[in-house]
Enzyme design. Structure first.
Site, PDB file in Angstrom:
ATOM      1  N   LEU A 278       0.864  -1.185   0.000  1.00  0.00           N
ATOM      2  CA  LEU A 278       0.000   0.000   0.000  1.00  0.00           C
ATOM      3  C   LEU A 278       0.897   1.230   0.000  1.00  0.00           C
ATOM      4  CD1 LEU A 278      -2.868  -0.692   2.603  1.00  0.00           C
ATOM      5  CD2 LEU A 278      -3.159  -0.209   0.163  1.00  0.00           C
ATOM      6  N   ASP A 279       0.540   2.223  -0.810  1.00  0.00           N
ATOM      7  CA  ASP A 279       1.299   3.473  -0.810  1.00  0.00           C
ATOM      8  C   ASP A 279       1.230   4.130   0.567  1.00  0.00           C
ATOM      9  OD1 ASP A 279       1.940   3.230  -3.498  1.00  0.00           O
ATOM     10  OD2 ASP A 279       0.157   4.338  -4.159  1.00  0.00           O
ATOM     11  N   PRO A 280       2.231   4.943   0.932  1.00  0.00           N
ATOM     12  CA  PRO A 280       2.207   5.614   2.248  1.00  0.00           C
ATOM     13  C   PRO A 280       0.926   6.402   2.500  1.00  0.00           C
ATOM     14  CG  PRO A 280       4.369   5.845   1.247  1.00  0.00           C
ATOM     15  CD  PRO A 280       3.493   5.205   0.211  1.00  0.00           C
TER      16      PRO A 280
ATOM     17  N   ARG B 137      -4.125   4.813  -8.565  1.00  0.00           N
ATOM     18  CA  ARG B 137      -3.561   6.120  -8.950  1.00  0.00           C
ATOM     19  C   ARG B 137      -3.620   6.314 -10.461  1.00  0.00           C
ATOM     20  NH1 ARG B 137       2.287   6.729  -7.249  1.00  0.00           N
ATOM     21  NH2 ARG B 137       2.324   4.496  -6.793  1.00  0.00           N
TER      22      ARG B 137
END
Length: 296
Positions: free
Chosen positions: A39-41, A174
């Site tokens: 998971l992205d930050p 995204r």
């Protein structure tokens, strides 16, 4: 006692997946931990961790479908395709009718060719794309085939769309936000994201790192560790005798014994005592081939 199994973590924003793994190692005492999809930050939500011998099963869980909820900010593109990147361009946002939103949903469902974000962990010529981008380079990212099974877009305020996505592995929300913005003609980026499910696992069953720390202090971490085979609940299963199970564990392919069997590229296997042994392949003739067996 070493912990072996699956831990569901509800990740908070600002943490990398690596940060979560490092914290989980400290709290559980288990050094061998891997996750089934980063998971992205900026993102929050479900991060599935495999502990101990369950790390042998990660490759079978990374292919699970994922569910996400998020916000798309219209009218601005960014270097990272999310809210953490520098704004590259701004454009006016048109009025979007309900009919136009349904048209966009249809246009971005099914099998798609998707270009990953420049700031992503995809490797290009042996280097992570984000490493190239941070040095000022332009990673030559090729489009990849991904699957979006369901997409829902709804107005969420001025210049905002709420998004709900059910997608296959490797899909970047995204990139989906960026491409939806281009289709509208105003550009867009992902403003918020939460993973709500991965395979059969739901974020409602996950613990936060703060909750995990409380459990660790009370010596109760084991209570939230799931059995390793729960990560393979959607696959077929075979049952063998205890003796044949030991042969599988030693790498021996078993000849067919059942009158009827169904071929499977990856099937759970149990012995007659109910012990989960690992993952096998069952061929057309009913032979059982060991793939990833767990230790006794």
């Amino acid at each position: 006692m070493a912990l072996n199994g699956i831990l569901l973590v509800d990740k908070q924003g600002g943490w990398t997946s690596h940060d979560v793994v490092a914290k989980a190692r400290r709290l559980t005492g288990q050094r061998k931990i891997g996750h089934t999809g980063t998971l992205d930050p900026m993102a929050t939500g479900l991060l599935v961790l495999c502990l101990g011998s369950a790390t042998r099963l990660v490759e079978y869980m990374v292919s699970h479908d994922k569910h996400y909820e998020g916000l798309i900010a219209l009218g601005a593109t960014t270097a990272t395709d999310d809210a953490e990147g520098e704004i590259l361009a701004s454009r006016p946002v048109p009025v979007l009718s309900d009919e136009r939103l349904r048209e966009l949903e249809r246009g971005f469902m099914g099998e798609l060719q998707q270009r990953p974000p420049a700031y992503s962990a995809v490797k290009v010529a042996g280097q992570r794309a984000y490493a190239v981008a941070r040095r000022g380079g332009v990673p030559g990212l090729a489009e990849r085939r991904v699957a979006v099974h369901d997409l829902r877009l709804e107005p969420a305020g001025p210049g905002l769309l709420s998004v709900r996505v059910h997608c296959g592995p490797g899909t970047y929300v995204r990139s989906l936000a960026r491409d939806i913005g281009e289709a509208i003609g105003c550009g867009a980026h992902l403003a918020a994201l939460r993973r709500t499910a991965s395979g059969s696992f739901r974020v409602e069953s996950a613990v936060t790192l703060q909750e995990l720390e409380t459990l660790a202090q009370a010596g109760l971490v084991e209570e939230v560790i799931l059995a390793p085979d729960e990560g393979l609940a959607g696959s077929g299963a075979a049952i063998v005798t205890v003796e044949r199970g030991q042969r599988l564990r030693h790498g021996v392919t078993l000849p067919p014994v059942a009158r009827e069997s169904w071929p499977a590229a990856a099937a759970r296997v149990y012995d007659a005592g109910g012990s989960f042994l690992g993952v096998t392949r069952v061929d057309e003739s009913g032979r059982i081939w060991p793939l990833k067996m767990l230790p006794d």
